[in-house]
Design an enzyme around this catalytic site. Structure first.
Site, short mmCIF file in Angstrom:
data_model
loop_
_atom_site.label_atom_id
_atom_site.label_comp_id
_atom_site.label_asym_id
_atom_site.label_seq_id
_atom_site.Cartn_x
_atom_site.Cartn_y
_atom_site.Cartn_z
N ASP A 27 79.87 -1.94 51.52
CA ASP A 27 80.24 -2.70 50.32
C ASP A 27 81.09 -3.94 50.61
O ASP A 27 81.87 -4.37 49.75
CB ASP A 27 80.99 -1.82 49.32
CG ASP A 27 80.09 -0.86 48.57
OD1 ASP A 27 78.90 -0.76 48.93
OD2 ASP A 27 80.56 -0.20 47.63
N CYS B 138 73.44 1.42 49.51
CA CYS B 138 73.69 1.89 50.88
C CYS B 138 72.59 2.77 51.48
O CYS B 138 72.15 2.52 52.59
CB CYS B 138 75.04 2.56 50.98
SG CYS B 138 75.53 3.57 49.61
N HIS C 267 74.55 9.36 54.93
CA HIS C 267 73.96 9.04 53.63
C HIS C 267 72.45 8.87 53.68
O HIS C 267 71.88 8.02 52.98
CB HIS C 267 74.63 7.81 53.02
CG HIS C 267 74.72 7.90 51.53
ND1 HIS C 267 75.35 6.96 50.75
CD2 HIS C 267 74.24 8.84 50.66
CE1 HIS C 267 75.27 7.29 49.48
NE2 HIS C 267 74.60 8.44 49.40
N LYS D 107 76.53 -5.99 44.35
CA LYS D 107 75.90 -4.74 44.76
C LYS D 107 75.10 -4.17 43.59
O LYS D 107 75.50 -4.31 42.44
CB LYS D 107 76.98 -3.76 45.20
CG LYS D 107 76.49 -2.35 45.48
CD LYS D 107 77.64 -1.41 45.79
CE LYS D 107 77.14 0.01 45.97
NZ LYS D 107 78.22 0.96 46.34
#
Length: 492
Positions: free
Chosen positions: A43, A80, A136, A302
């Site tokens: 981020d 992400c 992730h 984002k």
């Protein structure tokens, strides 16, 4: 008899010498492969680094970027998990079913098991492979976790949004658990230690214990600077001039990340690995301006398909490998390109004809031209929204997201125009010339309908290969209460 013994002795010596020469050759060949350190910030905004914004205190990143190559057109995904999918597989997310949002901690989504990851390919080429940080990419089954996907060792957390000090992830009041591992073992002794420090210390340990005769691949996807906004006070105090608390803490988090990178690069220097190493630094998506990030002068944030959500802050650095340094590289590159680029750097060859990535070795290492003239920002499956690039042109279909303005620095106060822009409606298609208009102020769709038609045809061709998004259903069995209060695999 004596002559026979002498002959046998000489033969033995010659054999030993031949073995020694062969081993030396193998070791040298292996050592000639460059070490690779791939650092991912989470981020980080376009304008949240000192080499673009003097407000930011990032001396280590600045030094590396200015001595290396700053990447001015290196694209990532708006979120992400999709970007990490690109780094690890070389495939666009809409080809792996990960195009719609991130992988929820209680969702069975994952990087498809049939894909060979970059650490798996590098291991075939003799690399030691280690990962420290945020995965992730799915963990509902052990086969989707880092040590089953090519990494010799792993320290970090499987999902996202963990507390920086306790390393606990809370989904709801009924779903709370620790998410921190060393390989497959739960790590409980880091409670109270800031994650950037835990990760840097582990990276330094890997570097110090590495056998220099083997090439190293170290993947370092930091938690910083994702929410929750948390940082030790000494870093926040570096920005006392910033009025807004969120922005002050966020900037402190960036400086804590910078210090961690400095500690890691010092360890690389001390170990002697920096002399034959490529260091990559990139963010995973644009900064969340609605939290505290700064993407100026880019539009959006984002989660959006605007440049502010998809153009990633990044650079490369090497003491010896780069033929041209100290400049701004404007060549088009996408996150999927890192896989084949690193593979070529390591002396390997991409044999997957379906891979979306193309090697940018010549552009990055030699200062040549980009091999890419187009890419897909994303093609969503859950809504009729997409964006593609072809040359200078960018076509967007549907809504690009909910954060559509040019957000000012948070400490300067609220600009109502930003929030008004977020509520606007958009035409079915928008067209921008990103070379002439990198901040996306001028929609050209009404002026050049023939170009819109041409781009729509290209988009339709890309869409033909879209695969359905993976099931995003919540799985009650994922609740950590079934696993001793720890988020754990075993429920899919």
């Amino acid at each position: 008899m004596e002559a026979q013994c002498i002959t046998l002795s000489r033969s033995k010596m010659n054999l030993q010498r031949a073995v020694f020469i062969l081993l030396t050759f193998v070791i040298c060949e292996c050592a000639e492969k460059p070490h690779i350190v791939f650092i991912v910030a989470d981020d980080l905004g376009w304008n949240d680094v000192g080499f673009r914004n003097p407000q930011m205190i990032t001396p280590n990143l600045d030094r590396l970027a200015k001595a290396g190559v700053i990447l001015n057109s290196s694209y990532v995904q708006p979120l992400c998990s999709p970007s990490r999918n690109c780094f690890m597989s070389g495939y666009f997310p809409y080809h792996t079913g990960l195009q719609d949002s991130v992988i929820g901690i209680d969702q069975a989504k994952h990087l498809p098991a049939n894909l060979t990851t970059i650490p798996q390919k590098l291991k075939q080429l003799g690399y030691d492979t280690h990962m420290v940080g945020k995965w992730h990419l799915g963990f509902c089954n052990w086969k989707y976790t880092p040590t089953e996907r090519g990494f010799d060792s792993y320290l970090g957390y499987y999902n996202g949004d963990e507390d920086y000090f306790t390393h606990v992830r809370q989904l709801s009041s009924e779903e709370v658990g620790l998410d921190f591992r060393v390989n497959k073992t739960v790590k409980r002794d880091a409670n109270g230690t800031y994650s950037a420090n835990v990760f840097a210390d582990r990276a330094v340990e890997i570097i110090e214990n590495h056998d220099n005769s083997k090439p190293l691949y170290l993947y370092l996807p930091f938690q910083s600077v994702h929410v929750p906004l948390e940082v030790p006070p000494k870093y926040e105090n570096m920005y006392k001039n910033i009025e807004t608390i969120k922005r002050r803490v966020y900037c402190g988090m960036v400086s804590a990340l910078d210090e961690a990178v400095g500690n890691i690069t010092k360890a690389l220097e001390d170990k002697g690995l920096m002399d034959n190493l490529l260091l990559v630094f990139t963010t995973d998506n644009g900064g969340p301006t609605y939290v505290a990030a700064n993407n100026l002068p880019l539009r959006g944030a984002k989660t959006t398909l605007w440049e502010g959500g998809t153009k990633g802050t990044g650079f490369i650095y090497s003491k010896t490998l780069l033929k041209k340094t100290g400049y701004l590289n404007t060549g088009m590159m996408h996150a999927v390109d890192w896989y084949p680029t690193l593979l070529e750097l390591a002396g390997g060859e991409n044999t997957d004809p379906n891979m979306d990535g193309v090697s940018q070795y010549d552009m990055l290492i030699n200062g040549g031209h980009s091999k890419r003239n187009e890419f897909v920002y994303n093609i969503y499956d859950s809504q009729e929204a997409a964006a593609i690039r072809y040359g200078d042109l960018k076509l967007m279909q549907g809504s690009p997201g909910h954060h559509n303005g040019w957000a000012p620095l948070p400490h300067l106060g609220i600009d109502e125009r930003v929030f008004q822009a977020d509520n606007q409606t958009f035409p079915p298609f928008m067209l921008y010339n990103i070379t002439a208009d990198p901040t996306e102020h001028f929609d050209l769709s009404g002026k050049y309908p023939e170009l819109v038609d041409m781009m729509k045809k290209r988009l339709e061709n890309w869409k033909k290969t879209r695969v359905p998004a993976q099931d995003h259903s919540h799985v009650p069995r994922a609740n950590p209460k079934y696993y001793g209060g720890v988020w754990s695999p075993g429920w899919c």
